[in-house]
Write a protein that holds these residues in place. Structure first.
Motif, PDB file in Angstrom:
ATOM      1  N   SER A   4     -12.151  -6.039 -13.481  1.00 30.42           N
ATOM      2  CA  SER A   4     -11.720  -4.651 -13.514  1.00 30.42           C
ATOM      3  C   SER A   4     -11.208  -4.249 -12.137  1.00 30.42           C
ATOM      4  O   SER A   4     -11.898  -4.377 -11.137  1.00 30.42           O
ATOM      5  CB  SER A   4     -12.906  -3.768 -13.920  1.00 30.42           C
ATOM      6  N   ALA A   5      -9.954  -3.823 -12.074  1.00 29.45           N
ATOM      7  CA  ALA A   5      -9.379  -3.299 -10.832  1.00 29.45           C
ATOM      8  C   ALA A   5      -8.385  -2.252 -11.261  1.00 29.45           C
ATOM      9  O   ALA A   5      -7.748  -2.388 -12.306  1.00 29.45           O
ATOM     10  CB  ALA A   5      -8.684  -4.419 -10.061  1.00 29.45           C
ATOM     11  N   ALA A   6      -8.230  -1.175 -10.457  1.00 27.81           N
ATOM     12  CA  ALA A   6      -7.307  -0.100 -10.843  1.00 27.81           C
ATOM     13  C   ALA A   6      -5.899  -0.672 -11.034  1.00 27.81           C
ATOM     14  O   ALA A   6      -5.500  -1.613 -10.323  1.00 27.81           O
ATOM     15  CB  ALA A   6      -7.302   0.961  -9.756  1.00 27.81           C
ATOM     16  N   PHE A   7      -5.173  -0.127 -11.994  1.00 28.79           N
ATOM     17  CA  PHE A   7      -3.816  -0.599 -12.266  1.00 28.79           C
ATOM     18  C   PHE A   7      -2.954  -0.389 -11.027  1.00 28.79           C
ATOM     19  O   PHE A   7      -2.898   0.708 -10.467  1.00 28.79           O
ATOM     20  CB  PHE A   7      -3.227   0.147 -13.463  1.00 28.79           C
ATOM     21  N   ASN A   8      -2.271  -1.459 -10.601  1.00 26.95           N
ATOM     22  CA  ASN A   8      -1.495  -1.429  -9.364  1.00 26.95           C
ATOM     23  C   ASN A   8      -0.015  -1.187  -9.711  1.00 26.95           C
ATOM     24  O   ASN A   8       0.712  -2.105 -10.098  1.00 26.95           O
ATOM     25  CB  ASN A   8      -1.693  -2.766  -8.636  1.00 26.95           C
ATOM     26  N   LEU A   9       0.398   0.064  -9.559  1.00 28.28           N
ATOM     27  CA  LEU A   9       1.747   0.482  -9.951  1.00 28.28           C
ATOM     28  C   LEU A   9       2.815  -0.254  -9.139  1.00 28.28           C
ATOM     29  O   LEU A   9       3.829  -0.702  -9.669  1.00 28.28           O
ATOM     30  CB  LEU A   9       1.870   1.998  -9.770  1.00 28.28           C
ATOM     31  N   GLU A  10       2.543  -0.410  -7.849  1.00 31.74           N
ATOM     32  CA  GLU A  10       3.522  -1.079  -6.979  1.00 31.74           C
ATOM     33  C   GLU A  10       3.739  -2.532  -7.401  1.00 31.74           C
ATOM     34  O   GLU A  10       4.862  -3.010  -7.509  1.00 31.74           O
ATOM     35  CB  GLU A  10       2.979  -1.043  -5.559  1.00 31.74           C
ATOM     36  N   LEU A  11       2.631  -3.201  -7.682  1.00 33.28           N
ATOM     37  CA  LEU A  11       2.720  -4.595  -8.128  1.00 33.28           C
ATOM     38  C   LEU A  11       3.486  -4.684  -9.445  1.00 33.28           C
ATOM     39  O   LEU A  11       4.370  -5.524  -9.625  1.00 33.28           O
ATOM     40  CB  LEU A  11       1.302  -5.174  -8.289  1.00 33.28           C
TER      41      LEU A  11
END
Ligand code: BTN
Length: 260
Positions: A4-11
């Motif tokens: 679980s990790a916050a969704f990375n918009l930049e990636l």
């Protein structure tokens, strides 16, 4: 890598090659991404909204869609089209074919259960809820997609026993990459199907486990049995029953399972 990790918009933006998702809203929590897009006034075609969790996630046939926050993909794609477009009635099946292609990168054996469930080892891994909104000659399709990516426990769903990409592959899977692959396949499928849906539907049939099976299903509150013979050109399931050959769309019959 963590499950679980916050969704990375930049990636995601670096990975996404598709027009779909160029406009992407990421929310910590929404009632339902479908409902959010349905209410949105300035929706543009190809826009996507994603939530880390949903408080009133909707499944097909009025069922609920639950999730473990931050583990899965819960998103809706809005497509603005004209009501005459040939692919509109087929949209749920075309979406399933596209998602199957995308997820087969992780699990080549992934299958489709008619009309639009994705199964790995016979266990549900992703589902699609397509809704439509019309204004004049324009139709907005809201394609709501739930993919179990990194969830490994499904309390309360023991009877369904869902699967996830992480369970099937034995390791955490990067959600940003999955979303980029899925949106890429959706765009490829919808742009081809706009002119001719037949090749995509041929691929759908090839990967659909329902065809050529003896099945039980609920229709008008009663259980029926028959052999699922084919998918009709408009996406209906053609079933040979004692009463003859019947055709149903995805909202007419329920609880389809293999008959022993
Ligand atoms: C099903 O298999 O019953 C369809 C499930 C669809 C779930 C997704 S999650 C994102 C989008 N928002 C919703 O409320 N439902 C769909």
């Amino acid at each position: 890598m963590r499950y679980s990790a916050a969704f990375n918009l930049e990636l995601f933006q670096q990975l996404n090659r598709s027009e779909y998702g160029r406009r992407l809203g990421v929310f910590d929590s929404l009632d339902s991404t479908n409902d959010f897009l349905k209410k949105k006034e300035d929706l543009t075609s190809g826009e996507v909204v994603l939530a880390e969790t949903q408080t009133a996630g909707k499944g097909r046939s009025g069922r609920a869609w639950s999730d473990e926050k931050g583990h899965n993909l819960l998103f809706s794609l809005g497509l603005v089209t004209d009501t005459a477009t040939r692919f509109v009635p087929l949209a749920p099946l075309l979406s399933a074919a596209a998602i199957r292609d995308a997820l087969s990168y992780y699990c080549p054996e992934i299958k489709i259960k008619w009309p639009n469930d994705l199964l790995i080892s016979g266990r549900k891994t992703a589902g699609i809820l397509t809704e439509a909104k019309t204004s004049g000659t324009h139709l907005t399709l809201i394609i709501g997609i739930g993919i179990n990516v990194n969830q490994t426990r499904f309390p309360g769903l023991e009877d369904i026993n869902p699967n996830s990409l992480a369970l099937a592959t034995g390791k955490p899977v990067q959600r940003e990459e999955v979303l980029a692959r899925v949106l890429g396949e959706l765009q490829a499928v919808f742009s081809k199907a706009r002119w001719n849906p037949d090749p995509v539907m041929a691929r759908y049939r090839q990967h659909c486990v329902t065809v050529a099976q003896r099945i039980r299903f609920e229709w008008n509150g009663e259980t029926h049995e028959g052999v699922a013979e084919d998918i009709a050109p408009d996406g209906r399931l053609r079933i040979r029953t004692e009463a003859g050959i019947l055709e149903f769309n995805g909202s007419e019959i329920n609880h389809i399972r293999t008959a022993e």
